[in-house]
Design a protein around this motif. Structure first.
Motif, PDB file in Angstrom:
ATOM      1  N   THR A   1      38.511   8.502  86.575  1.00 40.36           N
ATOM      2  CA  THR A   1      39.755   7.769  86.752  1.00 40.36           C
ATOM      3  C   THR A   1      39.670   6.456  85.998  1.00 40.36           C
ATOM      4  O   THR A   1      38.583   5.889  85.831  1.00 40.36           O
ATOM      5  N   SER A   2      40.813   5.995  85.531  1.00 43.77           N
ATOM      6  CA  SER A   2      40.845   4.720  84.822  1.00 43.77           C
ATOM      7  C   SER A   2      42.190   4.044  85.059  1.00 43.77           C
ATOM      8  O   SER A   2      43.217   4.711  85.221  1.00 43.77           O
ATOM      9  N   VAL A   3      42.152   2.726  85.078  1.00 42.37           N
ATOM     10  CA  VAL A   3      43.352   1.903  85.245  1.00 42.37           C
ATOM     11  C   VAL A   3      43.286   0.799  84.199  1.00 42.37           C
ATOM     12  O   VAL A   3      42.218   0.209  83.974  1.00 42.37           O
ATOM     13  N   SER A   4      44.397   0.525  83.551  1.00 42.96           N
ATOM     14  CA  SER A   4      44.408  -0.521  82.531  1.00 42.96           C
ATOM     15  C   SER A   4      45.712  -1.303  82.594  1.00 42.96           C
ATOM     16  O   SER A   4      46.753  -0.785  83.020  1.00 42.96           O
ATOM     17  N   GLN A   5      45.641  -2.542  82.173  1.00 43.19           N
ATOM     18  CA  GLN A   5      46.815  -3.419  82.148  1.00 43.19           C
ATOM     19  C   GLN A   5      46.715  -4.297  80.908  1.00 43.19           C
ATOM     20  O   GLN A   5      45.685  -4.944  80.665  1.00 43.19           O
ATOM     21  N   THR A   6      47.784  -4.310  80.102  1.00 44.98           N
ATOM     22  CA  THR A   6      47.822  -5.128  78.894  1.00 44.98           C
ATOM     23  C   THR A   6      49.126  -5.906  78.855  1.00 44.98           C
ATOM     24  O   THR A   6      50.193  -5.352  79.145  1.00 44.98           O
ATOM     25  N   LYS A   7      49.040  -7.167  78.503  1.00 44.46           N
ATOM     26  CA  LYS A   7      50.234  -7.992  78.346  1.00 44.46           C
ATOM     27  C   LYS A   7      50.131  -8.730  77.022  1.00 44.46           C
ATOM     28  O   LYS A   7      49.161  -9.451  76.774  1.00 44.46           O
TER      29      LYS A   7
ATOM     30  N   ARG B   1      58.479 -14.115  76.755  1.00 43.49           N
ATOM     31  CA  ARG B   1      58.823 -12.886  76.035  1.00 43.49           C
ATOM     32  C   ARG B   1      57.538 -12.082  75.867  1.00 43.49           C
ATOM     33  O   ARG B   1      56.581 -12.534  75.234  1.00 43.49           O
ATOM     34  N   SER B   2      57.525 -10.900  76.444  1.00 40.28           N
ATOM     35  CA  SER B   2      56.262 -10.161  76.504  1.00 40.28           C
ATOM     36  C   SER B   2      56.496  -8.653  76.457  1.00 40.28           C
ATOM     37  O   SER B   2      57.611  -8.164  76.654  1.00 40.28           O
TER      38      SER B   2
ATOM     39  N   PHE C   1      47.457 -15.081  73.139  1.00 38.21           N
ATOM     40  CA  PHE C   1      48.531 -14.164  72.808  1.00 38.21           C
ATOM     41  C   PHE C   1      48.494 -12.847  73.579  1.00 38.21           C
ATOM     42  O   PHE C   1      49.475 -12.128  73.594  1.00 38.21           O
ATOM     43  N   TYR C   2      47.394 -12.541  74.190  1.00 40.43           N
ATOM     44  CA  TYR C   2      47.384 -11.298  74.961  1.00 40.43           C
ATOM     45  C   TYR C   2      46.298 -11.345  76.025  1.00 40.43           C
ATOM     46  O   TYR C   2      45.339 -12.124  75.958  1.00 40.43           O
ATOM     47  N   GLN C   3      46.495 -10.484  77.026  1.00 39.13           N
ATOM     48  CA  GLN C   3      45.522 -10.308  78.097  1.00 39.13           C
ATOM     49  C   GLN C   3      45.383  -8.806  78.337  1.00 39.13           C
ATOM     50  O   GLN C   3      46.394  -8.099  78.424  1.00 39.13           O
TER      51      GLN C   3
END
Length: 873
Positions: A538-544, A559-560, A515-517
């Motif tokens: 510094t930080s970088v993030s990605q959520t789906k 659908r996300s 359901f998520y990444q």
């Protein structure tokens, strides 16, 4: 040695010829001469033989004794034989050692060394205590198989065990130790040991009585005794057990209490212990109070660096004040507080290492005491060599830049203490084992060297786990390196197993399910440029997040809801008001993209929002020394997060939009229960229009956010630490018509942990209630929280730190400032445990009891269990 010689003569009497020679030659008497001074004869050793029960070879024993054929020895009065016996005895290998004279032929002498080996321990049995404690007893007393069983070992073990259990309140504890010789095929002499511990019953103090007291009440004196208490059913945290060492210490605190009140001559005339029939004891303490004293004149002698007025400002004692010997000692030198504002620190923090300050009572007229404070200033001292040791993995420059002491600087005790604190805050050293070794002190030229002894600990953490939750398998991979070295990335030889030593932090975390990444990467350089303590991060993030399909019970990947974020931050240590302050600034951007993601979380299912914000923070942290278990100091942070005020430059009429949104909301409310198609269509159209309006309102998020947190650490007694905490947060809007954003809100309650935050929410812990249960569904825009925590360590070892805690806390969450009441709290209390291991971070469990009901409910929350991973309250 006298005892050994006598035993030798007694044993030798079994042999007619040997006894005669031993009597004449070793004991030093002669029956052949009536002269005052016996005749001293010199012999040459012709041969040496060995007898007795021993596994050691004859040649080995003879060689070790130091005796050898051809040696000349004198009888009586010679020392070679006695030296040989002493040498063999000091080896701790033998239970008895005899040296006999077998015969003499002219000037030649034949010796026999008869000895028996000390028995070795074969098996041990311990009775009278729980089986779980047996290993501990064996380890503490080193009763391992093969150890030599000496009388000293038996006596030491017996005394240790009795002392151990008496300290635990078993005043009548007794220990008996017996040994049994083992007969088997092994040539060694071995024994089995039986240790029987009879703890008896715990002895409690039934009553503590004082006699001779008039100036201070008996109740106050009992209260002064911190370790020895009389029985009281209402007392929970301190038991009334009797421990002799603690009792002796408490007697001194009673006298100190009198000294604090001016009764300088107070003394304990006698104290007695009476055993009662109910297995308790009664203590009676007879006190002679004496007269109350006052300070007369106070003069300083020998001071040239500081004036009398400056020294008086530190001493803070005036003529006519009640004499207080305890306080006087602290004003001269408070050994309990390295940061104390006392006369000794005044000098030592300004270079005068060799200074001494001595208070002297010069006259006593009645009950008035005149004082002289005699100061020997000495010459200023300077640091000569500053070194560090024990750092095998951390590069020297990453340590030296944190030192507050420099070669050539004027000596300062304050700077040495501050250096220890700075090194203790670094995550790659064991704060409990940092030790400054001041050496090569030279009063002549006024120099000294300091070596900071360090013990490195694991500073990296790995998280690799899998589990089932949320309807599917969840896999997590996390790597955190807290002593990284970017400059060695392309140096293959530096991988041990990764480049380390420069104090940089690098973290990578990946988590995925059906359901998520989510993935994140962060990097921190604590000394940007290497010259000044300027931290860059510094930080970088990605959520789906994929929408849950209730029909297929699976994720609909078409659908996300996606969030992409990046943050750049810089923090600098300040010098004013003091150098514990840090000014931090950060620029962050989050992009929220909804792709046909219609849930109750947002009012629009398609579209995007942008969050560009600037955060400025001011913090101060002077806690010491261990960041996992601070025993003193305080920490506070104040931060403000701002977005650009877009409504000031936008041509959108937000008042009109608000009115239209309210009208659409009224339509939905008006037809909420209607089932006709027309009214359903009206609700649908109104809902769709609200989504369009909110998409316009929140395309660029506009807000400001203020947060404050303060916590203090105070050592109560021993390692017992009290930690009060206060928190406050407020999310506001520049334009009331535009409203407070639905992102970045506060969710209060539970363990304070969030698996993933789709809307930038902040999870605030409040134990004793379910997670995020004390805020509305959309989160609060205001919260406050109070906490009081009592901590005590179980172990603060390098590899594992464990401490227990008890807590009281309360807080609440609000949606509008008009409803805010800082004293309307949801209260809780409970206990917990924290375990810190360098490889896994902080783990813990709390059992909290909520005394108040959840919003909308009537019954109190009751008991809740919270698991803590990777964070501290």
């Amino acid at each position: 040695m006298e005892k050994q010689l006598i035993s030798l003569s007694k044993k030798a009497l079994k042999y007619s010829q040997k006894s005669l020679y031993l009597y004449l030659l070793l004991v030093g008497f002669t029956v052949l001469s009536q002269e005052k001074n016996p005749v001293i004869n010199e012999f040459t050793i012709a041969d040496i033989s060995v007898s007795g029960e021993t596994v050691y070879g004859s040649e080995t024993i003879i060689t070790y004794s130091g005796l050898k054929k051809g040696d000349a020895i004198k009888m009586p009065g010679g020392t070679k034989v006695s030296d040989a016996i002493k040498k063999l005895w000091d080896s701790n290998l033998f239970s008895s050692i005899d040296v006999f004279v077998s015969k003499t032929v002219g000037s030649e002498i034949y010796l026999e060394i008869d000895l028996n080996d000390l028995p070795e321990l074969k098996n041990i049995k311990v009775s009278g205590i729980k089986k779980s404690k047996v290993k501990e007893i064996i380890k503490e007393n080193k009763l391992i198989k093969g150890v030599k069983v000496t009388e000293n070992l038996i006596t030491t073990t017996k005394n240790y065990l009795e002392s151990k259990y008496r300290k635990l309140g078993f005043l009548n504890a007794k220990t008996t130790i017996t040994t049994t010789k083992v007969v088997d095929s092994v040539q060694k002499t071995r024994v089995d040991m039986q240790v029987n511990i009879d703890k008896g019953s715990k002895i409690k103090v039934k009553s503590i009585e004082f006699t001779g007291t008039k100036k201070i009440s008996k109740r106050k004196l009992r209260k002064t005794m911190k370790n020895t208490k009389q029985k009281n059913l209402l007392r929970i945290f301190k038991r009334s057990k009797y421990i002799e060492a603690d009792y002796s210490e408490d007697l001194q605190t009673v006298i100190d209490k009198y000294k604090e009140k001016g009764y300088r001559d107070a003394r304990i005339v006698s104290d007695s212990l009476t055993k009662n029939n109910d297995n308790t004891i009664s203590l009676t303490i007879d006190i002679e109070e004496g007269e109350k004293y006052y300070y007369g004149s106070i003069q300083f002698l020998g001071n040239t660096i500081y004036s009398d007025e400056q020294l008086n400002q530190v001493l803070k004692i005036q003529k006519g004040d009640t004499y207080n010997g305890v306080e006087l000692e602290k004003r001269i030198a408070d050994n309990s507080d390295p940061d104390a504002y006392d006369l000794t620190n005044l000098y030592q923090n300004n270079g005068y290492l060799f200074s001494t300050i001595t208070p002297v009572e010069v006259s006593t007229d009645g009950n008035i005491i005149d004082m002289e404070i005699r100061v020997t200033e000495g010459k200023p001292a300077y640091f000569k060599n500053i070194t560090v040791s024990g750092n095998d993995r951390t590069n020297d420059h990453a340590i030296y830049r944190n030192l507050r002491t420099r070669p050539g600087q004027l000596y300062s005790k304050k700077k040495v203490v501050r250096t220890i604190r700075e090194l203790g805050q670094l995550p790659f050293f064991d704060a409990q084992q940092i030790s400054p070794d001041i050496k090569n002190v030279n009063p002549t030229d006024g120099t000294l060297d300091v070596d900071y002894s360090l013990v490195e600990k694991g500073s990296s953490q790995i998280e690799l786990q899998g589990g089932y939750g949320g309807g599917g398998f969840i896999g997590t991979l996390g790597l955190s390196f807290n002593n990284f070295a970017v400059k060695d990335l392309f140096n293959k030889q530096a991988y041990k197993p990764f480049p380390m030593g420069d104090g940089q932090s690098l973290a990578l975390r990946l988590q995925a399910s059906r359901f998520y990444q989510t993935s994140s990467f962060s990097f921190t350089e604590p000394w940007l440029g290497g010259e000044k303590p300027v931290q860059f991060s510094t930080s970088v993030s990605q959520t789906k997040q994929f929408l849950y399909n209730p029909l297929t019970r699976n994720a609909d990947r078409n659908r996300s809801f996606n969030i992409t974020g990046v943050t750049l931050g810089i923090a600098k240590k300040l010098t004013v008001p003091d150098d514990y302050f840090v000014l931090s600034q950060a620029l962050s951007f989050q992009y929220y993209a909804l792709n046909d993601y219609n849930t109750g979380l947002f009012t629009f299912g398609n579209g995007n929002s942008n969050n560009l914000a600037y955060t400025v923070g001011l913090s101060r942290n002077n806690t010491f020394n261990d960041p996992i278990y601070p025993i003193g100091g305080s920490s506070f942070s104040l931060s403000a997060k701002f977005s650009f005020p877009y409504s000031l430059v936008s041509d959108v009429d937000y008042t009109e939009l608000k009115n239209e949104r309210d009208a659409q909301a009224d339509i939905i409310s008006q037809y909420s229960t209607s089932s006709s198609q027309t009214e359903i269509d009206l609700r649908s159209a109104a809902s769709e229009r609200i989504g369009e309006i909110d998409q316009l309102r929140y395309r660029w998020l506009e807000f400001y956010k203020i947060k404050f947190k303060g916590e203090w650490f105070t050592k109560i007694v021993g390692q017992l630490v009290l930690k009060p905490t206060f928190e406050f947060g407020f999310l506001g809007a520049y334009n009331n018509d535009r409203g407070v954003i639905p992102f970045d809100r506060f969710f209060l309650g539970g363990d304070g942990m969030g698996n993933f935050s789709l809307d930038g929410r902040e999870a605030i812990a409040l134990r004793g209630y379910p997670n995020q249960s004390l805020s509305s569904q959309d989160g609060g825009s205001i919260y406050n929280k109070f906490s009081l925590e009592l901590r005590h360590p179980i172990t603060l070892a390098q590899q594992t730190k464990i401490f227990a805690l008890a807590f009281l806390e309360g807080g609440n969450s609000y949606n509008e400032f008009t409803n805010f009441n800082p004293f309307n709290l949801k209260r809780s209390a409970g206990i917990g445990l924290r375990i810190f291991m360098p490889a896994f971070g902080l783990l813990g469990i709390d059992f909290g009891h909520g005394f108040d009901p959840l919003p909308g409910e009537a019954n109190k929350s009751g008991w809740q269990t919270h698991f803590i991973i990777g964070q501290q309250f």
